[in-house]
Scaffold this motif. Structure first.
Motif, mmCIF file in Angstrom:
data_model
loop_
_atom_site.group_PDB
_atom_site.id
_atom_site.type_symbol
_atom_site.label_atom_id
_atom_site.label_comp_id
_atom_site.label_asym_id
_atom_site.label_seq_id
_atom_site.Cartn_x
_atom_site.Cartn_y
_atom_site.Cartn_z
ATOM 1 N N VAL A 44 27.995 36.890 46.726
ATOM 2 C CA VAL A 44 27.192 36.448 45.589
ATOM 3 C C VAL A 44 27.996 36.448 44.298
ATOM 4 C CG1 VAL A 44 25.223 37.072 44.143
ATOM 5 C CG2 VAL A 44 25.012 37.138 46.629
ATOM 6 N N HIS A 45 28.833 37.466 44.092
ATOM 7 C CA HIS A 45 29.531 37.619 42.816
ATOM 8 C C HIS A 45 31.046 37.460 42.927
ATOM 9 C CE1 HIS A 45 25.804 39.018 41.014
ATOM 10 N NE2 HIS A 45 25.661 39.885 41.992
ATOM 11 N N GLY A 46 31.569 37.211 44.113
ATOM 12 C CA GLY A 46 33.004 37.246 44.298
ATOM 13 C C GLY A 46 33.723 36.017 43.778
ATOM 14 N N LEU A 47 34.921 36.221 43.257
ATOM 15 C CA LEU A 47 35.864 35.163 42.897
ATOM 16 C C LEU A 47 37.239 35.592 43.383
ATOM 17 C CD1 LEU A 47 34.827 34.200 39.244
ATOM 18 C CD2 LEU A 47 34.516 32.841 41.292
ATOM 19 N N ASP A 48 37.989 34.672 43.947
ATOM 20 C CA ASP A 48 39.274 35.060 44.518
ATOM 21 C C ASP A 48 40.393 34.920 43.500
ATOM 22 O OD1 ASP A 48 39.168 32.339 44.429
ATOM 23 O OD2 ASP A 48 40.316 32.039 46.262
ATOM 24 N N TRP A 49 41.536 35.502 43.852
ATOM 25 C CA TRP A 49 42.682 35.515 42.952
ATOM 26 C C TRP A 49 43.244 34.122 42.715
ATOM 27 C CZ3 TRP A 49 44.302 40.884 44.659
ATOM 28 C CH2 TRP A 49 44.454 41.724 43.560
ATOM 29 N N ALA A 50 43.130 33.240 43.684
ATOM 30 C CA ALA A 50 43.743 31.923 43.555
ATOM 31 C C ALA A 50 43.247 31.187 42.311
ATOM 32 C CB ALA A 50 43.463 31.097 44.808
ATOM 33 N N HIS A 51 41.957 31.374 41.969
ATOM 34 C CA HIS A 51 41.425 30.707 40.791
ATOM 35 C C HIS A 51 42.091 31.213 39.515
ATOM 36 C CE1 HIS A 51 38.238 29.673 43.651
ATOM 37 N NE2 HIS A 51 37.918 28.700 42.826
ATOM 38 N N ALA A 104 51.790 35.515 36.697
ATOM 39 C CA ALA A 104 51.993 36.686 37.545
ATOM 40 C C ALA A 104 52.075 37.956 36.705
ATOM 41 C CB ALA A 104 53.264 36.513 38.372
ATOM 42 N N PHE A 105 52.688 37.846 35.522
ATOM 43 C CA PHE A 105 52.780 39.010 34.632
ATOM 44 C C PHE A 105 51.390 39.477 34.223
ATOM 45 C CE2 PHE A 105 52.726 40.646 30.286
ATOM 46 C CZ PHE A 105 53.607 41.706 30.390
ATOM 47 N N TRP A 106 50.505 38.518 33.901
ATOM 48 C CA TRP A 106 49.153 38.887 33.512
ATOM 49 C C TRP A 106 48.421 39.571 34.658
ATOM 50 C CZ3 TRP A 106 45.704 40.521 30.515
ATOM 51 C CH2 TRP A 106 44.362 40.334 30.738
ATOM 52 N N GLU A 107 48.576 39.050 35.860
ATOM 53 C CA GLU A 107 47.900 39.666 36.999
ATOM 54 C C GLU A 107 48.418 41.080 37.239
ATOM 55 O OE1 GLU A 107 45.290 38.529 38.274
ATOM 56 O OE2 GLU A 107 45.391 36.596 37.291
ATOM 57 N N LEU A 108 49.728 41.276 37.093
ATOM 58 C CA LEU A 108 50.289 42.619 37.247
ATOM 59 C C LEU A 108 49.752 43.549 36.163
ATOM 60 C CD1 LEU A 108 54.002 41.716 38.090
ATOM 61 C CD2 LEU A 108 52.299 42.651 39.656
ATOM 62 N N ALA A 109 49.615 43.026 34.957
ATOM 63 C CA ALA A 109 49.163 43.857 33.849
ATOM 64 C C ALA A 109 47.727 44.312 34.044
ATOM 65 C CB ALA A 109 49.306 43.091 32.532
ATOM 66 N N ARG A 110 46.839 43.378 34.378
ATOM 67 C CA ARG A 110 45.440 43.782 34.475
ATOM 68 C C ARG A 110 45.122 44.521 35.773
ATOM 69 N NH1 ARG A 110 41.337 38.720 35.487
ATOM 70 N NH2 ARG A 110 42.410 37.654 37.159
ATOM 71 N N ILE A 139 38.064 44.244 42.985
ATOM 72 C CA ILE A 139 38.723 42.965 43.265
ATOM 73 C C ILE A 139 37.764 41.976 43.924
ATOM 74 C CG2 ILE A 139 40.954 44.085 43.487
ATOM 75 C CD1 ILE A 139 40.746 43.650 46.509
ATOM 76 N N GLY A 140 36.496 42.379 44.044
ATOM 77 C CA GLY A 140 35.529 41.443 44.593
ATOM 78 C C GLY A 140 35.332 40.248 43.687
ATOM 79 N N ARG A 141 35.476 40.464 42.388
ATOM 80 C CA ARG A 141 35.339 39.364 41.427
ATOM 81 C C ARG A 141 36.571 39.363 40.528
ATOM 82 N NH1 ARG A 141 31.076 36.326 39.299
ATOM 83 N NH2 ARG A 141 31.566 35.372 37.300
ATOM 84 N N ILE A 142 37.407 38.358 40.668
ATOM 85 C CA ILE A 142 38.599 38.213 39.834
ATOM 86 C C ILE A 142 38.352 37.044 38.895
ATOM 87 C CG2 ILE A 142 41.084 37.892 39.795
ATOM 88 C CD1 ILE A 142 40.307 40.432 41.176
ATOM 89 N N ASP A 143 37.786 37.322 37.736
ATOM 90 C CA ASP A 143 37.480 36.250 36.787
ATOM 91 C C ASP A 143 38.762 35.595 36.303
ATOM 92 O OD1 ASP A 143 34.472 36.417 36.212
ATOM 93 O OD2 ASP A 143 35.116 38.496 36.087
ATOM 94 N N ALA A 144 38.759 34.281 36.289
ATOM 95 C CA ALA A 144 39.913 33.535 35.798
ATOM 96 C C ALA A 144 39.807 33.427 34.285
ATOM 97 C CB ALA A 144 39.951 32.156 36.439
ATOM 98 N N GLY A 145 40.582 34.203 33.600
ATOM 99 C CA GLY A 145 40.570 34.102 32.147
ATOM 100 C C GLY A 145 40.488 35.440 31.445
ATOM 101 N N GLY A 146 39.588 36.297 31.840
ATOM 102 C CA GLY A 146 39.435 37.562 31.148
ATOM 103 C C GLY A 146 40.037 38.705 31.922
#
Length: 983
Positions: A522-529, A540-546, A599-606
């Motif tokens: 219902v609430h999940g978003l994957d990393w690819a987005h 990739a740096f942002w993903e490592l940081a957050r 990690i069930g919801r990986i919002d693209a942007g925030g």
């Protein structure tokens, strides 16, 4: 790590180099600020960029030369001090450690400059106040160190006394800001104290206290005065609790305040201030310096909440009617309509959703204006609780550092509740009493689960190893007490269930069991987005940081294991002796358990949930643990944590600024573009109060409430299907089902109970949605099909007529209508437009991969008629496609909520597009792949309106790689229906 050879006094240290760079940068920034600038003289009439623009390079050269000269001069001065005054290893080590602490504001500032848009934008160097703060702290440290040398202070006392001499002036300046801010919020500060007057008062307090400290260090005043100076410097801090009052209205507004203020509300910060002053009494009497927990909390409240600005999240944005409503309506539904939590209304986050509304209802006026004020108080109380927990866990300095660096997110109270629960259950004294610990575990566990079901349950499970240890100890050492405690628990549980609260607990457990299996889908978003997003820094740096929570979690677990294994011969003693190791282990287990949520919801942007958990791990768990490490690694660990927190801070709009602190006493609530001042009672929206709101909110809510008040009697309500939770608050109506938004009704159990309630008491009015905005990607038939079935059954039976009152689409009982009725064709067209299904994409193939018999009430084969010449039927029910296109005509008839078929490609998994066209309905478009497809036919509003599917056409447009495809196993299926509706 310092070398101890005979030349150790002459060797530099990284902290000295960093301090020199900081001082050089501060000098360069100050000179650049006073530099006049403008065009320069030229030796001849030449043409270039500078002559066209009128700019000059003088400022640039001044910046570089000043930075170089300032850095070299600062390093020479620091080196001279080290050689001349720090002549023993202990003093040098303490001096270098304090240099590191003085650099922390600059480290945070530097790290916060890494991320650009969308989190921060130019001018990036507009606020250098943290850099200047570090430079000032370095100078204070040098001055205090010289004073200690002149006063011939013993080396073993240098560490404590210099810390007091440097910290006291800072506290005094903060006290001055607290006094003026509190006075401004209570309208007690004269006009002259605004602007530069605050800075002058803070500077005077700063210099006066620093001078007194220097006099003590040089021996001019008795030693006992130093502790009293430190206590006196905190005299204004308790007044910071009044900074929780929102800033007054800006000039030009018709009221002094945009939020209500009552004597009952004022009593809370007043009581906190009195407790803060009471805590300063023993601090004044003690010989050494003391920073009470109340002072720590006061500083954090001043820095984090005094500006009154909302967080950049939906729950603080009145125009986000869904998220804002999740926090706005729970208490209104309970107090105003008797809707019990989880029995009548299910809050999304737990009882924590009720806190702001409860404060608003009990202490203020219950309006939107009061809600903003009550939210301040709830978050301030959370900060106070965190200060006590951090103070017990690690001491005053790391507690203050962690509180200042932990950003205020939308779920701030939830994080604080989790942290306080972890600290409480890992307390050293509590570990010595197994039965008492088990009682506390039970009470704290129930409280946390009620407050925040998901995180609270994970805290309970994370502490389960401790529970097993204490249960084993209780069985072996005190079986009688344990048996008596078990009997007490049974009696207590029975009493709770008999008196009523137990019913809420059971209903909450039901809510968790129903929604937990659906949560990811219902609430999940994957990393690819997110990885595909174009960032101003490397993605990739942002993903490592957050996602720094992941290495932080592993470090917590490893550190806890290593420290506890030292006492493996006596694990119980180890639990008592190394409290921080126990805390680290339990905190690491908690973070491990919330991985599905994180990690069930990986919002693209925030920063998303991963970023929020990273801040929790680094600030609230990491800093206390790092502070307990050996001195040789402590400074490096703290600097790394501060840098990581500074890196993520812009993503949470978390800004620390001395300049902003000095502006607090003159802060006001102005009318921003797109906003207007509104008196809710005067415009027919009493729930609004008197405040400043977005004009779009007024444009939406005034006609909505007017329409509903014209159709509904007092005490009646309506059903809102627009996902705008907050509209129940503004219209003053009860929520008739378990949730105020369709988005939070995916569980079949919740839908079934909601349909049963609607059947027993159908509302006279249903708000179907708005046009032209529509219902978004998750329409009512997609998200809550059982509820959609009931709604369309009522429309089909003529119980309601569809009317359009721009921008709202209502279904109203004919006897309540006061507007012209649309024709049947117009009503169908509006429904088709409002609930138009989105492209189903991969939904049919995803459902086909996991569908089983439990999904359907019935399932049966359907016959197909081939509509294309390039197909043949080698056997009944199996069709071979030679080309790339095929068409099938199907007559499903009744009980056809789904169409199932299987596609098989001879080569590859296949791809392509499918489309189902229903006579008189919409087209459902979806992606094809090899395997079973489950296509929901009832997401088409016209199918729901008709009640059955007479004929449909399935068109397949296959990818060329899907050669020699076969289509087979055509079936229809019916949904599991809701509970029977009483007639």
């Amino acid at each position: 790590m310092e070398r101890t050879g005979r030349h150790g006094k002459c060797e530099g240290h990284w902290s000295e180099w960093a301090a020199s760079l900081c001082l050089g940068a501060a000098v360069a920034a100050l000179l650049q600020k006073v530099h006049v600038g403008g065009p320069e003289t030229h030796p001849s009439p030449v043409v270039g960029e500078l002559t066209f623009s009128g700019a000059g390079k003088g400022g640039d050269f001044l910046l570089v030369w000043a930075f170089a000269a300032g850095t070299l001069g600062a390093f020479a001065a620091i080196a001279f001090f080290r050689f001349r005054f720090a002549d023993d290893p202990e003093t040098r080590a303490s001096f270098r450690e304090y240099l590191t602490w003085a650099l922390l504001p600059a480290v945070f500032w530097c790290a916060s400059q890494v991320l650009g848009r969308p989190f921060s934008g130019p001018p990036y160097f507009a606020d250098l106040s943290l850099l200047h703060l570090s430079a000032a702290l370095i100078l204070l440290l040098l001055g205090a160190s010289v004073a200690c040398r002149l006063g011939q202070l013993a080396a073993d006392r240098y560490r404590d006394w210099v810390a007091v001499a440097v910290g006291a002036p800072v506290l005094a300046a903060l006290s001055a800001i607290c006094v003026t801010t509190a006075g401004a919020r209570l309208f007690l500060v004269p006009e002259m104290m605004s602007g530069r007057g605050v800075g002058a008062l803070a500077a005077a307090a700063f210099l006066l206290v620093y001078l007194g400290s220097i006099l003590v260090l040089t021996g001019r005043l008795p030693e006992r005065y130093l502790g009293r100076i430190f206590a006196a410097a905190q005299l204004g801090l308790p007044l910071a609790f009044f900074a929780l009052i929102l800033p007054p209205a800006a000039e030009g507004l018709p009221w002094e305040r945009t939020a209500p203020l009552t004597a009952a509300f004022l009593a809370v910060p007043a009581l906190a201030a009195l407790i803060g002053y009471a805590a300063l009494v023993p601090a004044w009497k003690r010989k050494g310096a003391t920073l009470p927990v109340m002072s720590i909390a006061a500083i954090a409240i001043l820095v984090l909440f005094a500006d009154g600005r909302p967080t950049p999240y939906g729950m603080d944005n009145p125009l986000d009617y869904y998220h804002h409503g999740e926090w706005l309506i729970p208490w209104q539904q309970w107090a105003g309509f008797g809707k019990l939590p989880y029995i009548d209304y299910s809050p999304s986050h737990g009882l924590v959703d009720y806190l702001s509304g409860m404060v608003n209802g009990l202490l203020l006026d219950g309006t939107l204006a009061g809600f903003e004020q009550s939210r301040q108080l709830v978050r301030g109380a959370s900060t106070l609780a965190a200060a006590f927990a951090l103070g017990r866990l690690a001491g005053p300095v790391p507690a203050l550092l962690a509180l200042l660096l932990f950003p205020v997110t939308g779920r701030y109270p939830i994080f604080i509740a989790v942290f306080c629960g972890l600290v409480f259950l890992t307390g050293r004294n509590l570990q010595s009493h197994p039965v008492r610990w088990l009682w506390c575990y039970l009470a704290a566990g129930i409280a946390l689960v009620l407050l925040a079901p998901g995180p609270g349950a994970m805290v309970v499970i994370a502490c389960a190893p401790l529970a097993l240890i204490h249960l084993w100890r209780g069985v072996r050492q005190m079986p009688g007490k344990l048996a008596f405690a078990a009997f007490g628990v049974a009696v207590l549980a029975g009493g709770l269930f008999l008196l009523g609260p137990g019913e809420i607990v059971l209903a909450q457990i039901r809510f968790m069991l129903e929604n937990r299996p659906l949560y990811g889908a219902v609430h999940g978003l994957d990393w690819a987005h997110s990885l595909a997003r174009d960032w101003p820094v490397n993605g990739a740096f942002w993903e490592l940081a957050r996602n720094l929570w992941l290495p932080a979690m592993l470090l917590l677990l490893v550190t806890a294991a290593m420290r506890l294994l030292r006492g493996c011969a006596n694990p119980v003693a180890a639990l008592r002796e190394d409290r921080l190791a126990v805390f680290a282990g339990v905190a690491g287990l908690f973070m491990l358990l919330v991985i599905p949520h994180t990690i069930g919801r990986i919002d693209a942007g925030g920063p998303s949930r991963a970023g929020a958990l990273s801040m929790f791990a680094l600030a609230l768990a990491g800093i206390p643990l790092a502070w307990s490490m050996a001195a040789s690694v402590r400074t490096g660990a703290i600097v790394a944590l501060v840098a990581a927190l500074g890196l993520l801070a812009p993503a949470f709009a978390h800004r620390l600024s001395v300049t902003e602190l000095l502006r607090l006493p003159q802060a006001t609530r102005a009318v921003l573009p797109g906003e207007s001042a509104a008196d809710g009672a005067a415009i027919g929206l009493p729930a609004l109060g008197r405040t400043v709101v977005p004009e779009a909110l007024l444009t939406r809510m005034v006609p909505l409430k007017s329409a509903l008040d014209g159709w509904l009697k007092a005490g009646e309500t309506y059903l809102d299907l627009s996902n705008a939770n907050a509209q129940y608050f503004y219209t003053g109506r009860a929520v008739p089902i378990e949730s105020g938004a369709v988005l939070t009704l995916p569980a079949e159990g919740m839908q079934s109970r909601s349909v049963a309630r609607l059947g027993e008491a159908p509302p006279p009015v249903i708000l179907l949605g708005t046009l032209p905005s529509g219902a978004g990607p998750f329409t009512l038939p997609l998200r809550a099909p059982l509820l959609a079935g009931w709604v369309f059954e009522q429309l089909r039976d003529g119980i309601y007529d569809v009317v359009f009152v721009e921008p709202f689409v209502f279904a109203v009982r004919p006897d309540r209508l006061t507007v012209p009725v649309l024709s049947a064709t117009a009503q169908r067209n509006i429904l088709a437009k409002l609930f138009a299904p989105p492209p189903l994409a991969k939904l049919p193939s995803v459902w086909g991969a996991s569908a089983d018999a439990d999904w359907f009430a019935s399932r049966s084969d359907v016959e197909t008629l081939e509509g294309a010449a390039e197909t043949q039927t080698p056997e009944p029910g199996r069709h071979r496609i030679f080309g790339t296109q095929a068409r099938f005509d199907i007559q499903p008839g009744a009980d056809a909520d789904f169409l199932l078929f299987e596609l098989a490609c001879e080569k590859g998994r296949g791809a392509g597009k499918g489309r189902i066209s229903v006579d008189g309905g919409s087209s459902l478009e979806f992606d094809l792949s090899s395997g079973v497809h489950v296509v929901p036919l009832d997401v088409d509003p016209m199918v729901l309106y008709a009640g059955r599917v007479e004929t449909l056409r399935l068109d397949l447009d296959l990818d060329p790689h899907c050669a020699g495809a076969t289509v087979s196993h055509f079936e229809k299926a019916a949904r599991r229906s809701a509970v029977p509706v009483p007639q």
